[in-house]
Design a protein around this motif. Structure first.
Motif, PDB file in Angstrom:
ATOM      1  N   ILE A 118       0.826  -1.217   0.000  1.00  0.00           N
ATOM      2  CA  ILE A 118       0.000   0.000   0.000  1.00  0.00           C
ATOM      3  C   ILE A 118       0.854   1.259   0.000  1.00  0.00           C
ATOM      4  N   LEU A 119       1.782   1.339   0.928  1.00  0.00           N
ATOM      5  CA  LEU A 119       2.564   2.561   1.072  1.00  0.00           C
ATOM      6  C   LEU A 119       3.415   2.861  -0.167  1.00  0.00           C
ATOM      7  N   PRO A 120       4.176   1.888  -0.676  1.00  0.00           N
ATOM      8  CA  PRO A 120       4.953   2.194  -1.880  1.00  0.00           C
ATOM      9  C   PRO A 120       4.089   2.656  -3.047  1.00  0.00           C
ATOM     10  N   VAL A 121       2.896   2.059  -3.167  1.00  0.00           N
ATOM     11  CA  VAL A 121       2.036   2.452  -4.283  1.00  0.00           C
ATOM     12  C   VAL A 121       1.570   3.899  -4.105  1.00  0.00           C
ATOM     13  N   ILE A 122       1.140   4.243  -2.877  1.00  0.00           N
ATOM     14  CA  ILE A 122       0.695   5.621  -2.640  1.00  0.00           C
ATOM     15  C   ILE A 122       1.835   6.598  -2.900  1.00  0.00           C
ATOM     16  N   VAL A 123       2.993   6.280  -2.357  1.00  0.00           N
ATOM     17  CA  VAL A 123       4.146   7.164  -2.549  1.00  0.00           C
ATOM     18  C   VAL A 123       4.468   7.300  -4.035  1.00  0.00           C
ATOM     19  N   GLY A 124       4.422   6.154  -4.741  1.00  0.00           N
ATOM     20  CA  GLY A 124       4.734   6.193  -6.169  1.00  0.00           C
ATOM     21  C   GLY A 124       3.766   7.070  -6.937  1.00  0.00           C
ATOM     22  N   VAL A 125       2.477   6.986  -6.592  1.00  0.00           N
ATOM     23  CA  VAL A 125       1.485   7.802  -7.300  1.00  0.00           C
ATOM     24  C   VAL A 125       1.696   9.284  -7.005  1.00  0.00           C
ATOM     25  N   ILE A 126       1.905   9.614  -5.728  1.00  0.00           N
ATOM     26  CA  ILE A 126       2.006  11.028  -5.363  1.00  0.00           C
ATOM     27  C   ILE A 126       3.286  11.641  -5.929  1.00  0.00           C
ATOM     28  N   SER A 127       4.383  10.871  -5.938  1.00  0.00           N
ATOM     29  CA  SER A 127       5.637  11.510  -6.317  1.00  0.00           C
ATOM     30  C   SER A 127       5.657  11.896  -7.783  1.00  0.00           C
ATOM     31  N   ALA A 128       4.823  11.262  -8.610  1.00  0.00           N
ATOM     32  CA  ALA A 128       4.806  11.660 -10.021  1.00  0.00           C
ATOM     33  C   ALA A 128       3.598  12.534 -10.336  1.00  0.00           C
ATOM     34  N   ALA A 129       2.822  12.905  -9.298  1.00  0.00           N
ATOM     35  CA  ALA A 129       1.552  13.579  -9.557  1.00  0.00           C
ATOM     36  C   ALA A 129       1.738  14.952 -10.195  1.00  0.00           C
ATOM     37  N   GLY A 130       2.665  15.737  -9.670  1.00  0.00           N
ATOM     38  CA  GLY A 130       2.803  17.117 -10.133  1.00  0.00           C
ATOM     39  C   GLY A 130       3.023  17.219 -11.616  1.00  0.00           C
ATOM     40  N   ALA A 131       4.093  16.576 -12.074  1.00  0.00           N
ATOM     41  CA  ALA A 131       4.475  16.703 -13.478  1.00  0.00           C
ATOM     42  C   ALA A 131       3.392  16.151 -14.398  1.00  0.00           C
ATOM     43  N   ASN A 132       2.844  14.969 -14.041  1.00  0.00           N
ATOM     44  CA  ASN A 132       1.893  14.329 -14.939  1.00  0.00           C
ATOM     45  C   ASN A 132       0.570  15.074 -15.018  1.00  0.00           C
ATOM     46  N   THR A 133       0.053  15.483 -13.851  1.00  0.00           N
ATOM     47  CA  THR A 133      -1.221  16.195 -13.866  1.00  0.00           C
ATOM     48  C   THR A 133      -1.107  17.446 -14.711  1.00  0.00           C
ATOM     49  N   ARG A 134       0.003  18.141 -14.561  1.00  0.00           N
ATOM     50  CA  ARG A 134       0.193  19.377 -15.296  1.00  0.00           C
ATOM     51  C   ARG A 134       0.282  19.101 -16.796  1.00  0.00           C
ATOM     52  N   TRP A 135       0.968  18.027 -17.118  1.00  0.00           N
ATOM     53  CA  TRP A 135       1.135  17.689 -18.526  1.00  0.00           C
ATOM     54  C   TRP A 135      -0.217  17.339 -19.149  1.00  0.00           C
ATOM     55  N   TYR A 136      -1.009  16.515 -18.421  1.00  0.00           N
ATOM     56  CA  TYR A 136      -2.316  16.131 -18.940  1.00  0.00           C
ATOM     57  C   TYR A 136      -3.217  17.346 -19.075  1.00  0.00           C
ATOM     58  N   ARG A 137      -3.099  18.269 -18.127  1.00  0.00           N
ATOM     59  CA  ARG A 137      -3.899  19.480 -18.194  1.00  0.00           C
ATOM     60  C   ARG A 137      -3.577  20.246 -19.481  1.00  0.00           C
ATOM     61  N   THR A 138      -2.291  20.317 -19.821  1.00  0.00           N
ATOM     62  CA  THR A 138      -1.905  20.997 -21.058  1.00  0.00           C
ATOM     63  C   THR A 138      -2.522  20.309 -22.266  1.00  0.00           C
ATOM     64  N   ILE A 139      -2.480  18.971 -22.245  1.00  0.00           N
ATOM     65  CA  ILE A 139      -3.050  18.234 -23.374  1.00  0.00           C
ATOM     66  C   ILE A 139      -4.539  18.533 -23.494  1.00  0.00           C
TER      67      ILE A 139
END
Lengths: 325, 496
Positions: free
Chosen positions: A193-214
């Motif tokens: 559980i913890l590694p998955v949550i950490v993995g999702v959050i740590s890439a959230a900034g860049a990806n969300t922003r990129w998808y928003r641009t798309i």
């Protein structure tokens, strides 16, 4: 279609040969096997016998590319290049320094890596798309503005701090899940559980922003105006038209990493003590096990190339305008 | 004090970079068409605020890039030659001598006057007592830390903040005066228009950030002379000092890597796009092959081999600093070699487009040489891509350094960097009570540096990238849901 795939696979072969040559140059030409032996056995007190023995154990006691002492084909096959580099095409990776077969290790360690990387990938994709859509829905309001600010702030934090912070908060302070470790079967879930949550959050900034641009780019297109002109509501425009068209770049961008999921993540796995390929690589780097690093480089590029081929195929599947020739 | 200047490899390259930037700035100032996008950067609120913070980081990094070897005090000067210390110090080290030399025994918490671990001390009458011993330097001027510490810290914070505020007033006053002078207005109206944000350059944002930074600086100065404001690490070194030293490592990796990869990316990318044919094929093959190896693995493999090379050739390095420095440089080279492919691909695509434009076709028809077409027509027209990718890559590289140091393929262990700081502190996570201050220091410094770099990069991208500018203009024109009174600054941040 089949024709195209075959041709694409054939294109991949020269690239793999190139990768193979690069690793060969890096590992055997830049530093001779003697140098590596001296490094591993200690620089100062090392005897020529010890070096010879070290090289013999690993099969590094042959000429690099051309063996004059042999006859016929053996001139080429009884060389380091053939036995160590070219053999990787047949997935013969040889043995690690601890004597275990690398190919077998890779097979057994793939599953734990995948057990983390796949949920991170799927959950991440869903979460980022939802957040990006929400930001686009509220575009040019304070929700959007602070969303972007949050994304930039998230992007500015090193992934190491996400892991350290997650371990500290969730495991140490709140005692919700174990701090690290791995189990078999369903028991593994509490470790994951913890590694998955950490993995999702740590890439959230860049990806969300990129998808928003798309999404925003898609919003400016003519068909969106047409849809609005037809009198469709904003929800329908966004969810049925924009989302579906924006999924083309998002999905095809995501497909390329799918094969690489097998490799796992270096730091997440080593922090959480998960016996996957990522922690295997880190251990190999720290103990300077060159054979393992070489195998991982080759495997990594192989998987990446597979990802590229899958990307090209997925283009045709999701976007009928693109034809393969 | 006499000293001998030392120029390390990375220093030389940093000087080169500064020279290039100054020359570029001078060139841009004389060309209005080049100046225009920079004006747009100058008008971005977040960009200029971020730049203000970055200036402080860069100043610290530059101070830390001037190295020297001080003369040994009591050397036998019989033969008239001075002996120089083997320690290579930087200007920052000299300025921060108190921070550098006040080394405690082991861990101590921020603002502590006592050591973090209990020790057995022998009293004069022979009895033994286990207690937290006083620090040698942290809070050593206090008679009774329990009662005096809080008041002393508060007083110093006030004094430092006052100093910072005074400095800020001086800076703002002189800034206003010079603006009023240039604009031909009076002092007070200029000040009020600055404050209201009526100026083109967002001086109010800059001044607010500046006030914040100067307050922090003043407080840190006033406190760090007598306390360890971020505590000390395992060997008793001041963590605040380490954080200051880490800045240079981060900046060097972020900038020199780009400097290393630019020649590859520019030359190969433009050549591939311009000449096409077999040149294009070869270059495409080259970068597809390189980029197909996952980045971390390629870097790890290369750094491992570099370690072997350095270990087996110890005769190449005369001081520890030179060795650590060369390793840092190698790391930049390796990061550069592994990361030029992305920019190269972009440049190739842009050149392919440009070579079909009419003015370049015309240049061809006039018989202008290839070299001249590339340097006069193509290069200036792809520079915005180079610039954008340079500033965008910077923050990623600073972050990558920390991860690589953790993986074990980063900077030399003797080089102080954010990565080595985190790595050292990570092992103390399990301690009870936890040693958290090194992580906090590394986190806050890194966050400030990377965040300001990211914001500045956004401002540069908004100003230079025609695609983003069109997009942001479109986003503004889109029919908006729930539009209320929106701030003017919105579209600048609202895109990309």
């Amino acid at each position: 279609m089949l024709n195209y795939i075959i041709r694409r696979v054939l294109y991949a072969i020269p690239i793999l040969i190139g990768v193979n040559l690069i690793t060969f140059t890096l590992f055997f030409v830049v530093n001779s096997p003697d140098d590596m032996a001296r490094m591993q056995l200690g620089i100062k007190r090392v005897t020529p016998e010890a070096i010879t023995k070290w090289k013999q154990e690993r099969g590094y006691d042959k000429p690099l590319v051309f063996n004059d002492g042999e006859e016929g084909f053996a001139k080429f096959t009884h060389t380091i290049f053939f036995e160590k580099s070219a053999a990787m095409f047949a997935f013969r990776f040889g043995r690690a320094d601890d004597g275990r077969d690398i190919a077998h290790e890779i097979k057994t360690r793939m599953m734990p890596s995948l057990a983390i990387a796949l949920p991170v990938f799927l959950l991440g994709l869903a979460v980022y798309i939802v957040f990006a859509l929400a930001m686009v829905f509220f575009r040019a309001t304070y929700v959007d503005f602070w969303g972007v600010v949050l994304c930039v702030a998230l992007m500015s934090i090193s992934s190491l701090f996400y892991i350290i912070g997650g371990q500290f908060l969730i495991s140490k302070l709140w005692h919700l899940v174990p701090i690290s470790g791995y189990g078999d079967g369903p028991g593994a879930i509490k470790f994951l559980i913890l590694p998955v949550i950490v993995g999702v959050i740590s890439a959230a900034g860049a990806n969300t922003r990129w998808y928003r641009t798309i999404f925003l780019e898609e919003m400016g297109k003519d068909y969106v105006r047409t849809a609005r002109a037809k009198g469709l509501s904003e929800n329908v425009v966004l969810l049925r038209h924009v989302l579906r068209n924006a999924m083309i770049p998002i999905l095809t961008g995501a497909v390329v990493v799918i094969p690489l999921l097998f490799l796992g993540s270096l730091i997440v796995e080593s922090f959480f003590g998960i016996p996957g390929l990522g922690s295997y690589t880190i251990e190999a780097i720290n103990s300077q096990d060159f054979a393992v690093v070489r195998a991982m480089v080759f495997l990594g590029s192989l998987l990446y190339i597979v990802g590229l081929i899958l990307t090209d195929i997925s283009y045709t599947l999701v976007d009928p305008r693109i034809r393969l020739e | 004090m006499s000293f001998k200047p030392v120029i390390l490899w990375t220093d030389a390259l940093v000087y080169l970079l500064v020279a290039v930037i100054i020359a570029f700035a001078w060139y841009v100032r004389r060309n209005e068409h080049l100046l225009a996008p920079w004006r747009r950067v100058g008008h971005s609120k977040s960009g200029m605020a971020a730049l203000t913070v970055l200036v402080f980081f860069i100043a610290i990094g530059l101070l830390d890039s001037v190295h020297l070897r001080p003369a040994v005090e009591n050397s036998n000067s019989g033969n008239g030659e001075k002996a120089y210390s083997v320690d290579v110090l930087s200007l920052l080290d000299v300025i921060a001598t108190p921070l550098r030399t006040r080394v405690e025994k082991t861990y101590s918490a921020p603002f502590a006057a006592h050591l973090y671990a209990r020790e057995t001390v022998e009293l004069p009458d022979g009895t033994q007592l286990r207690e937290y011993p006083r620090l040698k330097f942290g809070g050593a001027h206090l008679q009774d830390p329990e009662t005096q510490l809080a008041a002393d810290v508060a007083w110093r914070v006030a004094a430092g903040a006052g100093l910072g505020l005074l400095l800020w007033c001086v800076v703002v006053a002189s800034l206003t005066a010079s603006l009023a002078n240039r604009g031909g207005g009076n002092f007070l109206p200029t000040l009020s228009s600055m404050w209201r944000g009526a100026t083109e350059v967002p001086w109010n944002a800059i001044c607010i950030v500046l006030a914040f930074m100067l307050l922090l600086l003043g407080t840190a100065l006033a406190l760090s002379t007598n306390y360890h404001i971020f505590g000390t690490d395992k060997v008793g070194q001041d963590v605040f000092y380490q954080s200051l030293k880490s800045i240079r490592t981060g900046l060097v990796i972020g900038t020199l890597t780009t400097l290393m990869m630019l020649p590859f990316a520019l030359l190969l990318g433009i050549m591939a796009g311009y000449f096409r044919g077999w040149v294009d094929d070869v270059i495409q093959y080259l970068y597809t092959t390189l980029s197909s190896i996952p980045g971390v693995l390629l870097i790890a493999a290369t750094v491992l081999m570099m370690q072997v090379y350095i270990e087996t050739h110890p005769e190449l390095f005369d001081t520890v600093a030179a060795r650590a420095d060369l390793r840092l440089l190698f790391l930049c080279v390796i990061l550069g070699v592994t990361s030029w492919t992305g920019l190269c691909r972009l440049l190739r695509g842009e050149t392919l487009k440009l070579r079909e434009t009419e003015y370049i076709q015309a240049a061809h028809a006039f018989g202008v040489s290839h070299w001249r077409i590339i340097s006069r027509h193509i290069l200036p027209n792809v520079m915005h891509i180079v610039l954008i990718s340079t500033v965008m890559d910077f923050s990623g590289l600073v972050l990558a350094e920390a991860v690589l140091s953790y993986v074990g393929v980063g900077v030399d262990p003797s080089t102080i960097s954010f990565g080595t700081m985190i790595n050292g502190a990570r092992l103390e996570m399990a301690r009870e009570p936890m040693v958290w201050w090194a992580l906090l220091a590394a986190f806050s410094f890194m966050f400030a540096l990377v965040l300001s770099a990211n914001l500045f990069a956004d401002a540069v991208q908004n100003a230079f990238d025609p695609r983003v500018r069109i997009l942001s203009a479109k986003a503004r024109m889109l029919p908006l849901r729930g539009r209320r009174e929106m701030s003017k600054a919105e579209p600048a941040e609202g895109s990309s």
